[in-house]
Design a protein around this motif. Sequence first.
Motif, PDB file in Angstrom:
ATOM      1  N   UNK A  71       0.953  -1.101   0.006  1.00  0.00           N
ATOM      2  CA  UNK A  71       0.132  -0.016   0.046  1.00  0.00           C
ATOM      3  C   UNK A  71       0.986   1.209  -0.079  1.00  0.00           C
ATOM      4  N   UNK A  72       2.016   1.412   0.699  1.00  0.00           N
ATOM      5  CA  UNK A  72       2.896   2.546   0.778  1.00  0.00           C
ATOM      6  C   UNK A  72       4.056   2.086   0.127  1.00  0.00           C
ATOM      7  N   UNK A  73       4.471   1.849  -0.889  1.00  0.00           N
ATOM      8  CA  UNK A  73       5.773   1.467  -1.621  1.00  0.00           C
ATOM      9  C   UNK A  73       6.789   2.351  -1.004  1.00  0.00           C
ATOM     10  N   UNK A  74       6.558   3.710  -1.274  1.00  0.00           N
ATOM     11  CA  UNK A  74       7.653   4.772  -1.113  1.00  0.00           C
ATOM     12  C   UNK A  74       8.222   4.732   0.472  1.00  0.00           C
ATOM     13  N   UNK A  75       7.250   4.503   1.518  1.00  0.00           N
ATOM     14  CA  UNK A  75       7.829   4.043   2.848  1.00  0.00           C
ATOM     15  C   UNK A  75       8.377   2.708   3.009  1.00  0.00           C
ATOM     16  N   UNK A  76       8.044   1.733   2.053  1.00  0.00           N
ATOM     17  CA  UNK A  76       8.777   0.263   2.229  1.00  0.00           C
ATOM     18  C   UNK A  76      10.187   0.791   1.525  1.00  0.00           C
ATOM     19  N   UNK A  77      10.377   1.402   0.703  1.00  0.00           N
ATOM     20  CA  UNK A  77      11.725   1.831  -0.179  1.00  0.00           C
ATOM     21  C   UNK A  77      12.628   2.515   1.000  1.00  0.00           C
TER      22      UNK A  77
END
Length: 81
Positions: A71-77
């Motif tokens: 849902x939040x790939x930028x945070x996962x990155x």
Amino acid sequence: MPDRRGTTLRAVLWDFGNVIVRWNPRTLYQKIFPDPVECDRFLSQVCTLAWHAQTDCGVSFAHHFTDPAALWPALAARNLI
């Protein structure tokens, strides 16, 4: 069973619901998100207390992080979830 210092453990204490140790995720995440608005958004949308409760109930970390990372790939990155 002795621990690494040779001391025998006599009890294990579980603290459910902030009874003994006060725990607030904001204490950690305000260091990661210095902007209060961004920190509030993260804690209300991503890292909610309901989400933490699932871990307390035994959901595995591998399973637990799959949905938020999608849902939040930028945070996962940024390794924030």
